[in-house]
Design a protein around this motif. Structure first.
Motif, PDB file in Angstrom:
ATOM      1  N   ASP A  62       0.817  -1.218   0.000  1.00  0.00           N
ATOM      2  CA  ASP A  62       0.000   0.000   0.000  1.00  0.00           C
ATOM      3  C   ASP A  62       0.849   1.265   0.000  1.00  0.00           C
ATOM      4  N   GLY A  63       2.174   1.125   0.181  1.00  0.00           N
ATOM      5  CA  GLY A  63       3.070   2.271   0.128  1.00  0.00           C
ATOM      6  C   GLY A  63       3.049   3.155   1.355  1.00  0.00           C
ATOM      7  N   GLU A  64       2.375   2.721   2.395  1.00  0.00           N
ATOM      8  CA  GLU A  64       2.263   3.539   3.604  1.00  0.00           C
ATOM      9  C   GLU A  64       3.249   3.056   4.668  1.00  0.00           C
ATOM     10  N   GLU A  65       4.212   3.891   4.967  1.00  0.00           N
ATOM     11  CA  GLU A  65       5.230   3.533   5.957  1.00  0.00           C
ATOM     12  C   GLU A  65       4.607   3.221   7.318  1.00  0.00           C
ATOM     13  N   SER A  66       3.523   3.911   7.643  1.00  0.00           N
ATOM     14  CA  SER A  66       2.890   3.741   8.953  1.00  0.00           C
ATOM     15  C   SER A  66       2.278   2.360   9.137  1.00  0.00           C
ATOM     16  N   GLN A  67       2.085   1.632   8.032  1.00  0.00           N
ATOM     17  CA  GLN A  67       1.453   0.320   8.119  1.00  0.00           C
ATOM     18  C   GLN A  67       2.460  -0.831   8.172  1.00  0.00           C
ATOM     19  N   LEU A  68       3.731  -0.529   8.136  1.00  0.00           N
ATOM     20  CA  LEU A  68       4.744  -1.576   8.281  1.00  0.00           C
ATOM     21  C   LEU A  68       4.749  -2.079   9.718  1.00  0.00           C
ATOM     22  N   LEU A  69       4.918  -3.360   9.887  1.00  0.00           N
ATOM     23  CA  LEU A  69       4.875  -3.956  11.235  1.00  0.00           C
ATOM     24  C   LEU A  69       6.300  -4.116  11.761  1.00  0.00           C
ATOM     25  N   LEU A  70       6.766  -3.109  12.467  1.00  0.00           N
ATOM     26  CA  LEU A  70       8.126  -3.155  13.000  1.00  0.00           C
ATOM     27  C   LEU A  70       8.248  -4.144  14.149  1.00  0.00           C
ATOM     28  N   ASN A  71       7.113  -4.495  14.772  1.00  0.00           N
ATOM     29  CA  ASN A  71       7.106  -5.524  15.820  1.00  0.00           C
ATOM     30  C   ASN A  71       6.810  -6.890  15.204  1.00  0.00           C
ATOM     31  N   TYR A  72       7.453  -7.148  14.076  1.00  0.00           N
ATOM     32  CA  TYR A  72       7.127  -8.328  13.267  1.00  0.00           C
ATOM     33  C   TYR A  72       7.297  -9.653  14.002  1.00  0.00           C
ATOM     34  N   LYS A  73       8.217  -9.721  14.957  1.00  0.00           N
ATOM     35  CA  LYS A  73       8.446 -11.000  15.639  1.00  0.00           C
ATOM     36  C   LYS A  73       7.331 -11.358  16.614  1.00  0.00           C
ATOM     37  N   GLU A  74       6.395 -10.426  16.828  1.00  0.00           N
ATOM     38  CA  GLU A  74       5.249 -10.711  17.694  1.00  0.00           C
ATOM     39  C   GLU A  74       4.138 -11.445  16.940  1.00  0.00           C
ATOM     40  N   PHE A  75       4.259 -11.519  15.624  1.00  0.00           N
ATOM     41  CA  PHE A  75       3.210 -12.123  14.809  1.00  0.00           C
ATOM     42  C   PHE A  75       3.595 -13.530  14.356  1.00  0.00           C
ATOM     43  N   THR A  76       2.566 -14.353  14.168  1.00  0.00           N
ATOM     44  CA  THR A  76       2.739 -15.682  13.586  1.00  0.00           C
ATOM     45  C   THR A  76       1.838 -15.794  12.364  1.00  0.00           C
ATOM     46  N   LEU A 128       9.406  -9.164   8.099  1.00  0.00           N
ATOM     47  CA  LEU A 128       8.129  -9.714   8.552  1.00  0.00           C
ATOM     48  C   LEU A 128       7.801 -11.021   7.848  1.00  0.00           C
ATOM     49  N   MET A 129       7.825 -11.004   6.518  1.00  0.00           N
ATOM     50  CA  MET A 129       7.398 -12.174   5.759  1.00  0.00           C
ATOM     51  C   MET A 129       8.330 -13.360   5.985  1.00  0.00           C
ATOM     52  N   ASN A 130       9.619 -13.093   6.071  1.00  0.00           N
ATOM     53  CA  ASN A 130      10.569 -14.168   6.357  1.00  0.00           C
ATOM     54  C   ASN A 130      10.304 -14.779   7.725  1.00  0.00           C
ATOM     55  N   HIS A 131      10.026 -13.934   8.710  1.00  0.00           N
ATOM     56  CA  HIS A 131       9.708 -14.437  10.043  1.00  0.00           C
ATOM     57  C   HIS A 131       8.434 -15.279  10.027  1.00  0.00           C
ATOM     58  N   LEU A 132       7.394 -14.789   9.349  1.00  0.00           N
ATOM     59  CA  LEU A 132       6.128 -15.520   9.301  1.00  0.00           C
ATOM     60  C   LEU A 132       6.311 -16.905   8.696  1.00  0.00           C
TER      61      LEU A 132
END
Length: 337
Positions: free
Chosen positions: A84-98, A232-236
């Motif tokens: 979506d091109g929106e920096e605010s929507q990047l999940l910097l806490n990516y390791k909290e997600f599965t 994020l995607m690599n972690h998921l």
């Protein structure tokens, strides 16, 4: 056209509560007028599954295998994938997600769209792994589940590759490009490289030898994909596990009511064919509505993006409504004799 859905107060696997934005695209028939096909994208993919720049346009399109004249194709972007091109929507806490979190997010989005039944779900690589998670989360959602070059768990081999990718992404000077170069050696096979570069000739664009080709793909991804999205995607990918840690994958998968059509690749070096065949054999002992097809290719994991005619031959019996009607007519004729 990119549509947006907002999911408030989502609680992820680590217990963090936050608002998420999910974007999606719809192709083909208008929502509510035809059977729905949900397409889950691969690791660096997105919701642009068809059209001029669609990553699966050879399979999905007007008069293609998944015919847009007959189906509504729905494709979400994994939250945080940056499309979506929106920096605010990047999940910097990516390791909290599965990956199960992503399945829950998709489930909420489907509810908001008023969708309770999907004709078929299909996805390649992490998209296929996500499909397994969705099917276990909501066992009656899909009539057909088609995981391609994927499995219902991340093997130790997959986790090892994700670990190396994570190290590159967090330590390299050029993390996206370098991680992509490493990933391409996993996505293809030795035979594919030998076939492609046997002449070892330098082309004008510098991609005629293996070194130039890898650098080209690294820079190409660097130009369109954000570091946070890759992390994020690599972690998921490393978190796929329909048993949620119990190890009892068969019990979890046995609850799925839809037909399961596994598509594996004989040369896949990430989600191996042996692993997929084990899944099929074990599940077939407790489920009747399961099948497996094997793509024969030298191109490794990426063959699901290359061997379109083989993919189509496996999918046609599911998606070709003309063939279905012919079968019904044939059976009716046989019964009348």
């Amino acid at each position: 056209m990119l549509h947006k859905i907002y999911i408030s107060d989502f609680k992820n696997n680590a217990g963090t509560i936050q608002e998420l934005q999910l974007t999606y695209q719809i192709f083909g028939r208008e929502l509510g007028t035809a059977p729905i096909v949900l397409v889950n994208h691969a690791l660096t993919g997105n919701s642009a599954v068809t059209g001029k720049n669609g990553w699966w346009k050879e399979v999905i399109g007007i008069d293609k295998c998944i015919n847009l004249l007959e189906y509504t194709v729905l494709a979400f972007n994994n939250p945080g994938n940056g499309f979506d091109g929106e920096e605010s929507q990047l999940l910097l806490n990516y390791k909290e997600f599965t990956l199960r979190d992503i399945a829950k997010i998709y489930s909420e989005a489907l509810k908001q769209l008023g969708i309770s039944k999907i004709f078929a779900g299909i996805g390649g690589s992490i998209g296929g792994a996500l499909l397994w998670e969705q099917a276990v989360l909501d066992p009656d959602l899909f009539e057909h589940i088609i995981p391609v070059a994927a499995d219902y768990k991340s093997s130790q081999w997959v986790k090892a590759q994700c670990k190396v990718q994570d190290q590159i992404l967090n330590n390299s000077v050029n993390p996206v490009a370098d991680a992509r170069m490493h990933a391409m050696t996993i996505y293809r096979s030795p035979e594919s490289f030998i076939s492609k570069f046997s002449s070892n000739q330098n082309h004008k664009n510098g991609t005629g030898n293996i070194e130039g080709w890898l650098e080209h793909h690294g820079k190409k991804l660097e130009n369109r994909y954000q570091l946070a999205a890759y992390k994020l995607m690599n972690h998921l990918l490393s978190t796929s596990d329909i048993s949620l840690g119990s190890g009892d994958h068969l019990s979890a998968a046995s609850k799925i009511t839809g037909d399961i059509h596994i598509i594996t690749i004989n040369s896949d070096g990430l989600f191996t064919a042996n692993e997929n065949w084990d899944t099929y054999v074990n599940l077939s002992l407790i489920k009747e509505n399961i099948s497996i097809h094997e793509i024969r290719s030298i191109h490794g994991h990426d063959a699901f993006l290359i061997e379109n005619s083989q993919i189509a031959s496996f999918l046609n019996p599911i998606f070709n409504t003309s063939n279905k009607q012919n079968e019904k007519n044939k059976h009716s004729t046989l019964r009348s004799r």
